[in-house]
Design a protein around this motif. Structure first.
Motif, PDB file in Angstrom:
ATOM      1  N   PRO A   1      -3.667 -16.583  44.034  1.00 22.84           N
ATOM      2  CA  PRO A   1      -4.197 -16.774  42.411  1.00 22.84           C
ATOM      3  C   PRO A   1      -3.074 -17.247  42.413  1.00 22.84           C
ATOM      4  O   PRO A   1      -2.846 -18.171  40.635  1.00 22.84           O
ATOM      5  CB  PRO A   1      -3.266 -14.934  41.697  1.00 22.84           C
ATOM      6  N   GLU A   2      -2.027 -18.089  42.791  1.00 24.74           N
ATOM      7  CA  GLU A   2      -0.313 -18.982  41.421  1.00 24.74           C
ATOM      8  C   GLU A   2      -1.446 -20.546  41.672  1.00 24.74           C
ATOM      9  O   GLU A   2      -0.955 -20.641  40.316  1.00 24.74           O
ATOM     10  CB  GLU A   2      -0.046 -19.600  42.717  1.00 24.74           C
TER      11      GLU A   2
ATOM     12  N   ARG B   1      -8.965 -13.419  37.136  1.00 32.41           N
ATOM     13  CA  ARG B   1      -7.366 -13.857  36.291  1.00 32.41           C
ATOM     14  C   ARG B   1      -7.653 -13.865  34.844  1.00 32.41           C
ATOM     15  O   ARG B   1      -6.454 -13.801  34.446  1.00 32.41           O
ATOM     16  CB  ARG B   1      -7.185 -15.258  36.804  1.00 32.41           C
ATOM     17  N   ALA B   2      -8.730 -14.241  33.798  1.00 35.39           N
ATOM     18  CA  ALA B   2      -8.540 -14.103  32.915  1.00 35.39           C
ATOM     19  C   ALA B   2      -8.953 -12.758  32.138  1.00 35.39           C
ATOM     20  O   ALA B   2      -9.820 -12.913  30.776  1.00 35.39           O
ATOM     21  CB  ALA B   2      -9.538 -14.911  32.084  1.00 35.39           C
TER      22      ALA B   2
ATOM     23  N   ALA C   1      -9.895 -19.849  29.602  1.00 36.85           N
ATOM     24  CA  ALA C   1     -11.226 -19.887  30.837  1.00 36.85           C
ATOM     25  C   ALA C   1     -11.889 -20.430  30.478  1.00 36.85           C
ATOM     26  O   ALA C   1     -13.145 -21.388  31.552  1.00 36.85           O
ATOM     27  CB  ALA C   1     -10.494 -18.454  31.642  1.00 36.85           C
TER      28      ALA C   1
ATOM     29  N   ASP D   1      -3.809 -19.352  38.509  1.00 34.69           N
ATOM     30  CA  ASP D   1      -3.143 -19.303  37.325  1.00 34.69           C
ATOM     31  C   ASP D   1      -2.357 -20.433  36.462  1.00 34.69           C
ATOM     32  O   ASP D   1      -2.099 -20.221  34.995  1.00 34.69           O
ATOM     33  CB  ASP D   1      -1.913 -18.285  37.874  1.00 34.69           C
ATOM     34  N   GLU D   2      -1.771 -21.712  37.246  1.00 33.32           N
ATOM     35  CA  GLU D   2      -0.340 -22.334  36.133  1.00 33.32           C
ATOM     36  C   GLU D   2      -1.489 -23.522  36.072  1.00 33.32           C
ATOM     37  O   GLU D   2      -1.797 -23.752  34.909  1.00 33.32           O
ATOM     38  CB  GLU D   2      -0.202 -23.784  37.802  1.00 33.32           C
TER      39      GLU D   2
ATOM     40  N   LEU E   1      -6.836 -15.625  27.234  1.00 29.38           N
ATOM     41  CA  LEU E   1      -6.948 -16.535  28.038  1.00 29.38           C
ATOM     42  C   LEU E   1      -8.775 -16.629  28.407  1.00 29.38           C
ATOM     43  O   LEU E   1      -9.319 -17.140  29.204  1.00 29.38           O
ATOM     44  CB  LEU E   1      -6.349 -15.862  29.419  1.00 29.38           C
TER      45      LEU E   1
ATOM     46  N   LEU F   1      -4.642 -22.595  34.507  1.00 29.88           N
ATOM     47  CA  LEU F   1      -5.020 -21.940  33.109  1.00 29.88           C
ATOM     48  C   LEU F   1      -4.123 -21.961  32.031  1.00 29.88           C
ATOM     49  O   LEU F   1      -3.897 -21.812  30.955  1.00 29.88           O
ATOM     50  CB  LEU F   1      -5.746 -20.337  33.917  1.00 29.88           C
ATOM     51  N   GLN F   2      -2.608 -21.632  33.099  1.00 28.79           N
ATOM     52  CA  GLN F   2      -1.450 -21.420  31.547  1.00 28.79           C
ATOM     53  C   GLN F   2      -1.400 -23.470  31.134  1.00 28.79           C
ATOM     54  O   GLN F   2      -1.083 -23.402  29.949  1.00 28.79           O
ATOM     55  CB  GLN F   2      -0.729 -21.078  32.417  1.00 28.79           C
TER      56      GLN F   2
END
Length: 254
Positions: A40-41, A145-146, A63, A44-45, A59, A47-48
């Motif tokens: 996920p890292e 993730r979203a 996303a 996630d980065e 999100l 998307l942030q």
């Protein structure tokens, strides 16, 4: 631009062909697509970063917007090669790299070789890797993730494929191969092996009153949730736009 794509992506269309590059050594800052799926890292980065760019903490639309950039960089050269040239690039996550900008948007994809001929008349073979090995696991990861339904991401892909196939039919003078590919990807509810086709959903049409008379508008298969972003509204063909909801209610006698 990859030489085989040059006859298609000329003049104002050149940028769409340049979003795919071929080199035995991709740039060091390009990420293997497989890294987006490995954990996920990284996702996630990205998307942030995109959330900060869009000014949203939700999100789900972030996303969806992220996927639209990703798909618009990936699909035009890959689909043009497959349907117009019967040529398949290696789009599997372990064989493709992608560059992202400071806002987390995909800008260019890279493949390590020039690909292979795609069987004439076999749409499934041309698009198997793109749909089932690349997009399906990516959409699953993004959706997880979203907390975004996969149907929205597949709807985004179908929207762009519709547009690309429309241009492909014009360029090829309604070539049978392009028409077959469009029909297989967008109009068939199941893949030949029985798997449900995630790109398939019925597109609704509405009549719009205009000074010159009513016109028929085809709505997008799914809403992309762009209206949930700060300062944004419904697009002209959004199936959730209030005016189209009223038309649906009136047609149903509501």
């Amino acid at each position: 631009m990859i030489p085989i794509l040059e006859p298609i992506f000329r003049g104002p269309w050149a940028a769409y062909g340049e979003s795919l590059a071929c080199s035995p050594c991709p740039p060091p800052h390009a990420l293997p697509v497989s890294q987006l799926l490995a954990g996920p890292e990284v996702l996630d980065e990205l998307l942030q970063r995109h959330a900060a760019h869009l000014g949203s903490t939700d999100l789900r639309p972030v996303a969806s917007a992220w996927s639209l950039h990703y798909l618009w960089a990936l699909l035009p050269p890959v689909v043009a090669a497959a349907s117009l040239l019967r040529h398949a690039f290696a789009v599997q996550p372990g064989q493709m790299w992608v560059e992202f900008d400071a806002d987390g948007e995909a800008r260019r994809f890279h493949v390590a070789d020039s690909g292979r001929p795609c069987p004439q008349g076999d749409s499934s073979a041309c698009y198997e890797a793109l749909l089932w090995q690349h997009l399906a696991p990516l959409f699953e990861a993004v959706g997880r993730r979203a907390r975004l339904p996969a149907k929205i991401l597949w709807g985004n892909a179908a929207r762009y494929l519709d547009s690309i196939f429309e241009q492909g039919l014009l360029l090829s003078r309604q070539a049978d191969a392009v028409a077959r590919d469009r029909e297989r990807l967008l109009e068939q509810p199941a893949w030949p092996d029985g798997r449900a086709n995630p790109l398939y959903s019925r597109a609704r049409q509405v009549l719009q009153e205009a000074p010159g008379g009513a016109t028929r508008l085809t709505l997008h298969r799914q809403c992309c949730l762009y209206y949930l972003l700060p300062g944004e509204g419904y697009c002209v063909a959004c199936p959730l736009a209030p005016q189209y909801r009223r038309l649906t209610a009136a047609a149903a006698g509501g």
